[in-house]
Enzyme design. Sequence first.
Site, mmCIF file in Angstrom:
data_model
loop_
_atom_site.group_PDB
_atom_site.id
_atom_site.type_symbol
_atom_site.label_atom_id
_atom_site.label_comp_id
_atom_site.label_asym_id
_atom_site.label_seq_id
_atom_site.Cartn_x
_atom_site.Cartn_y
_atom_site.Cartn_z
ATOM 1 C CE1 TYR A 99 29.576 -13.655 34.280
ATOM 2 C CE2 TYR A 99 30.558 -15.669 33.466
ATOM 3 C CZ TYR A 99 30.384 -14.752 34.481
ATOM 4 O OH TYR A 99 31.030 -14.921 35.676
ATOM 5 C CE1 TYR B 13 28.107 -18.405 30.859
ATOM 6 C CE2 TYR B 13 30.480 -18.723 30.868
ATOM 7 C CZ TYR B 13 29.247 -18.889 31.469
ATOM 8 O OH TYR B 13 29.144 -19.540 32.672
ATOM 9 C CG ASP C 189 30.033 -19.129 38.611
ATOM 10 O OD1 ASP C 189 29.486 -18.059 38.964
ATOM 11 O OD2 ASP C 189 29.887 -19.615 37.480
ATOM 12 C CD GLU D 260 27.701 -11.012 36.983
ATOM 13 O OE1 GLU D 260 28.787 -11.546 36.689
ATOM 14 O OE2 GLU D 260 26.708 -11.670 37.299
ATOM 15 C CB CYS E 161 23.822 -13.074 35.627
ATOM 16 S SG CYS E 161 23.088 -12.476 37.136
#
Length: 252
Positions: free
Chosen positions: A141, A167, A44, A209, A137
Amino acid sequence: MSFAQSLRQDADPIFEAIYLHPFVQGIAKGQLPPESLIHYVSQDTEYLNTYSKVYGMALSKAQTPDQMRLFYNRIGILLEGELIPHLNLCRVAGVTHDEVMQHPVELAPTAHHYARHMLCVAQQGTLGEIVAVVLPCQWVYVDTARRIIEEFQPTTEHPFYDWISFYASDEMHQGLMELTALLDHLAPGARELDLAMMRSAFLDSSRLEYQFFDMAFTLQKWTPSGPGAYPLGEKPDSDSFDSLSVRVNTCV
Ligand SMILES: Cc1ncc(CO)c(N)n1
């Protein structure tokens, strides 16, 4: 329904599969193998470097100072803020962030694919396509973290409390709202073909994802491995690799 909402609706089965994926459920229930957490953080970090660059490319195509400011702020958050969730995952894995950063790493197939997917759209696409390619993205999250809070009501005792609250935060949600508003602002002026390209960019990123969590959970690596393709965490044997004992892919 707004254009952004219609993309989200199309991707709903993917978002649902992401929430039910064992990596995400592991975050929700506070239990994941250390190797998966380390694999995730390592990959990541590289992914987020590329992601920042994609925002930089969006900034270069911005049409107003407000749009420039939006991308500029996103880059700032990415370069500073996402350390918080990464530190959380490292702590649970029983390693320091520095230790993970010291290991040589190359992008696993999915991270490699996702990084290049974004870079390709950023280089060839319109501003709307770039917003569409980065949107999942953010959306995945924020949705995931907020759904975990709703279902599990984690307290500060939860091992992944920092990850989840980062998040789910208003700041992240605000960023998501700004991006969807921008997409909905750009969509009415776009041609049919451009709208189709935005939809395709959004759906591909959503699928990636899912694949990204799966990559970490299964400790995905290239096969066959070979020179320059050593498993994460293993020191290369040959002396010739010593000079490569840095994060070779930093800033892909
Ligand atoms: C792969 C991936 N997607 C989205 C985010 C959230 O910024 C992240 N950290 N990593």
